[in-house]
Scaffold this motif. Structure first.
Motif, PDB file in Angstrom:
ATOM      1  N   LEU A 119       0.822  -1.210   0.000  1.00  0.00           N
ATOM      2  CA  LEU A 119       0.000   0.000   0.000  1.00  0.00           C
ATOM      3  C   LEU A 119       0.859   1.265   0.000  1.00  0.00           C
ATOM      4  O   LEU A 119       0.562   2.226  -0.715  1.00  0.00           O
ATOM      5  CB  LEU A 119      -0.945  -0.006   1.210  1.00  0.00           C
ATOM      6  N   VAL A 120       1.919   1.264   0.778  1.00  0.00           N
ATOM      7  CA  VAL A 120       2.816   2.421   0.829  1.00  0.00           C
ATOM      8  C   VAL A 120       3.463   2.640  -0.542  1.00  0.00           C
ATOM      9  O   VAL A 120       3.504   3.769  -1.045  1.00  0.00           O
ATOM     10  CB  VAL A 120       3.902   2.230   1.922  1.00  0.00           C
ATOM     11  N   ALA A 121       3.947   1.575  -1.159  1.00  0.00           N
ATOM     12  CA  ALA A 121       4.603   1.694  -2.468  1.00  0.00           C
ATOM     13  C   ALA A 121       3.623   2.192  -3.533  1.00  0.00           C
ATOM     14  O   ALA A 121       3.958   3.074  -4.328  1.00  0.00           O
ATOM     15  CB  ALA A 121       5.200   0.349  -2.873  1.00  0.00           C
ATOM     16  N   LYS A 122       2.438   1.625  -3.555  1.00  0.00           N
ATOM     17  CA  LYS A 122       1.445   2.029  -4.560  1.00  0.00           C
ATOM     18  C   LYS A 122       0.984   3.471  -4.344  1.00  0.00           C
ATOM     19  O   LYS A 122       0.744   4.196  -5.303  1.00  0.00           O
ATOM     20  CB  LYS A 122       0.243   1.075  -4.552  1.00  0.00           C
ATOM     21  N   ALA A 123       0.859   3.892  -3.092  1.00  0.00           N
ATOM     22  CA  ALA A 123       0.480   5.281  -2.822  1.00  0.00           C
ATOM     23  C   ALA A 123       1.557   6.225  -3.338  1.00  0.00           C
ATOM     24  O   ALA A 123       1.255   7.250  -3.956  1.00  0.00           O
ATOM     25  CB  ALA A 123       0.248   5.480  -1.328  1.00  0.00           C
ATOM     26  N   TYR A 124       2.816   5.898  -3.106  1.00  0.00           N
ATOM     27  CA  TYR A 124       3.902   6.751  -3.569  1.00  0.00           C
ATOM     28  C   TYR A 124       3.983   6.784  -5.098  1.00  0.00           C
ATOM     29  O   TYR A 124       4.337   7.799  -5.681  1.00  0.00           O
ATOM     30  CB  TYR A 124       5.235   6.296  -2.980  1.00  0.00           C
ATOM     31  N   GLN A 125       3.639   5.657  -5.730  1.00  0.00           N
ATOM     32  CA  GLN A 125       3.654   5.592  -7.194  1.00  0.00           C
ATOM     33  C   GLN A 125       2.456   6.296  -7.820  1.00  0.00           C
ATOM     34  O   GLN A 125       2.372   6.427  -9.030  1.00  0.00           O
ATOM     35  CB  GLN A 125       3.686   4.133  -7.656  1.00  0.00           C
ATOM     36  N   GLY A 126       1.503   6.714  -6.993  1.00  0.00           N
ATOM     37  CA  GLY A 126       0.339   7.437  -7.511  1.00  0.00           C
ATOM     38  C   GLY A 126      -0.780   6.539  -7.973  1.00  0.00           C
ATOM     39  O   GLY A 126      -1.604   6.955  -8.786  1.00  0.00           O
ATOM     40  N   GLU A 127      -0.836   5.324  -7.463  1.00  0.00           N
ATOM     41  CA  GLU A 127      -1.880   4.386  -7.857  1.00  0.00           C
ATOM     42  C   GLU A 127      -2.876   4.196  -6.722  1.00  0.00           C
ATOM     43  O   GLU A 127      -2.499   4.074  -5.566  1.00  0.00           O
ATOM     44  CB  GLU A 127      -1.271   3.030  -8.230  1.00  0.00           C
ATOM     45  N   ALA A 128      -4.146   4.148  -7.079  1.00  0.00           N
ATOM     46  CA  ALA A 128      -5.207   3.894  -6.105  1.00  0.00           C
ATOM     47  C   ALA A 128      -5.482   2.397  -6.078  1.00  0.00           C
ATOM     48  O   ALA A 128      -6.055   1.848  -7.002  1.00  0.00           O
ATOM     49  CB  ALA A 128      -6.469   4.663  -6.473  1.00  0.00           C
ATOM     50  N   VAL A 129      -5.038   1.737  -5.028  1.00  0.00           N
ATOM     51  CA  VAL A 129      -5.183   0.297  -4.881  1.00  0.00           C
ATOM     52  C   VAL A 129      -6.517   0.001  -4.228  1.00  0.00           C
ATOM     53  O   VAL A 129      -6.941   0.702  -3.310  1.00  0.00           O
ATOM     54  CB  VAL A 129      -4.028  -0.273  -4.021  1.00  0.00           C
ATOM     55  N   SER A 130      -7.158  -1.065  -4.679  1.00  0.00           N
ATOM     56  CA  SER A 130      -8.441  -1.456  -4.119  1.00  0.00           C
ATOM     57  C   SER A 130      -8.304  -2.820  -3.451  1.00  0.00           C
ATOM     58  O   SER A 130      -8.170  -3.832  -4.128  1.00  0.00           O
ATOM     59  CB  SER A 130      -9.490  -1.507  -5.232  1.00  0.00           C
ATOM     60  N   LEU A 131      -8.317  -2.831  -2.115  1.00  0.00           N
ATOM     61  CA  LEU A 131      -8.316  -4.083  -1.357  1.00  0.00           C
ATOM     62  C   LEU A 131      -9.762  -4.480  -1.094  1.00  0.00           C
ATOM     63  O   LEU A 131     -10.562  -3.629  -0.697  1.00  0.00           O
ATOM     64  CB  LEU A 131      -7.566  -3.919  -0.035  1.00  0.00           C
ATOM     65  N   PRO A 132     -10.114  -5.752  -1.288  1.00  0.00           N
ATOM     66  CA  PRO A 132     -11.523  -6.151  -1.237  1.00  0.00           C
ATOM     67  C   PRO A 132     -12.311  -5.656  -0.016  1.00  0.00           C
ATOM     68  O   PRO A 132     -13.255  -4.911  -0.164  1.00  0.00           O
ATOM     69  CB  PRO A 132     -11.457  -7.679  -1.263  1.00  0.00           C
ATOM     70  N   LEU A 133     -11.945  -6.023   1.157  1.00  0.00           N
ATOM     71  CA  LEU A 133     -12.706  -5.653   2.350  1.00  0.00           C
ATOM     72  C   LEU A 133     -12.398  -4.224   2.796  1.00  0.00           C
ATOM     73  O   LEU A 133     -13.306  -3.445   3.130  1.00  0.00           O
ATOM     74  CB  LEU A 133     -12.394  -6.636   3.493  1.00  0.00           C
ATOM     75  N   VAL A 134     -11.148  -3.848   2.752  1.00  0.00           N
ATOM     76  CA  VAL A 134     -10.706  -2.544   3.240  1.00  0.00           C
ATOM     77  C   VAL A 134     -11.330  -1.411   2.435  1.00  0.00           C
ATOM     78  O   VAL A 134     -11.894  -0.459   2.994  1.00  0.00           O
ATOM     79  CB  VAL A 134      -9.159  -2.453   3.219  1.00  0.00           C
ATOM     80  N   THR A 135     -11.249  -1.490   1.118  1.00  0.00           N
ATOM     81  CA  THR A 135     -11.767  -0.427   0.272  1.00  0.00           C
ATOM     82  C   THR A 135     -13.284  -0.327   0.377  1.00  0.00           C
ATOM     83  O   THR A 135     -13.830   0.778   0.399  1.00  0.00           O
ATOM     84  CB  THR A 135     -11.343  -0.646  -1.196  1.00  0.00           C
ATOM     85  N   ALA A 136     -13.962  -1.454   0.464  1.00  0.00           N
ATOM     86  CA  ALA A 136     -15.422  -1.427   0.576  1.00  0.00           C
ATOM     87  C   ALA A 136     -15.861  -0.706   1.847  1.00  0.00           C
ATOM     88  O   ALA A 136     -16.778   0.126   1.820  1.00  0.00           O
ATOM     89  CB  ALA A 136     -15.975  -2.850   0.554  1.00  0.00           C
ATOM     90  N   ILE A 137     -15.211  -1.001   2.951  1.00  0.00           N
ATOM     91  CA  ILE A 137     -15.546  -0.340   4.218  1.00  0.00           C
ATOM     92  C   ILE A 137     -15.191   1.142   4.151  1.00  0.00           C
ATOM     93  O   ILE A 137     -15.968   2.000   4.589  1.00  0.00           O
ATOM     94  CB  ILE A 137     -14.836  -1.028   5.404  1.00  0.00           C
ATOM     95  N   ALA A 138     -14.031   1.454   3.612  1.00  0.00           N
ATOM     96  CA  ALA A 138     -13.589   2.854   3.525  1.00  0.00           C
ATOM     97  C   ALA A 138     -14.538   3.666   2.660  1.00  0.00           C
ATOM     98  O   ALA A 138     -14.906   4.800   3.005  1.00  0.00           O
ATOM     99  CB  ALA A 138     -12.170   2.933   2.972  1.00  0.00           C
TER     100      ALA A 138
END
Length: 143
Positions: A119-138
């Motif tokens: 998640l840290v690497a993808k955030a720094y690269q400018g990508e919005a990562v979608s984790l199944p449970l985490v993103t749905a709750i967020a």
């Protein structure tokens, strides 16, 4: 999250934020000391949707990891208390439960650490990562 929403969130990764640095840097910082920094970024960042998206994910991810740890500890404690009451065999079973708990906890923490690094690497690269449970709750409760 719909594809067009992910694209819109990712497009603001390099934009300025109300906190100063670019959106990808603020998004990356949201994951450090999760969920505390996530709450700070979520509360203070008003301008950049990318940083807020990752801050929301950081809050949910951090709380889920804490909940997993508390759940594992509680289960281990209850089982140890129950089997510990049995004379002699209970002592051996509680040692076995402790070893199994230590292995499971190590695996869960290693998995959580690897997901956190991702998640840290993808955030720094400018990508919005979608984790199944985490993103749905967020998305449901924070975005």
């Amino acid at each position: 999250m719909a594809t067009e929403n992910v694209t819109a969130v990712e497009s603001s990764a390099s934009n300025e934020t109300s906190l100063g640095p670019d959106g990808n840097v603020v998004a990356m910082l949201a994951y450090f000391f999760a969920p505390v920094c996530g709450v700070l970024v979520y509360a203070l960042e008003e301008q950049n949707g990318f940083a807020r998206y990752h801050a929301a994910q950081s809050i949910v991810f951090g709380l889920l990891v804490i909940a997993a740890y508390v759940g594992l500890w509680t289960i281990s404690f209850v089982i140890s208390m129950l089997v510990g009451e049995v004379p002699i065999i209970g002592f051996l079973l509680s040692i076995l439960v402790g070893i199994i708990d230590a292995v499971i906890t190590l695996v869960v923490w290693l998995a959580a650490f690897l997901v956190w690094l991702y998640l840290v690497a993808k955030a720094y690269q400018g990508e919005a990562v979608s984790l199944p449970l985490v993103t749905a709750i967020a998305e449901k409760h924070l975005l």
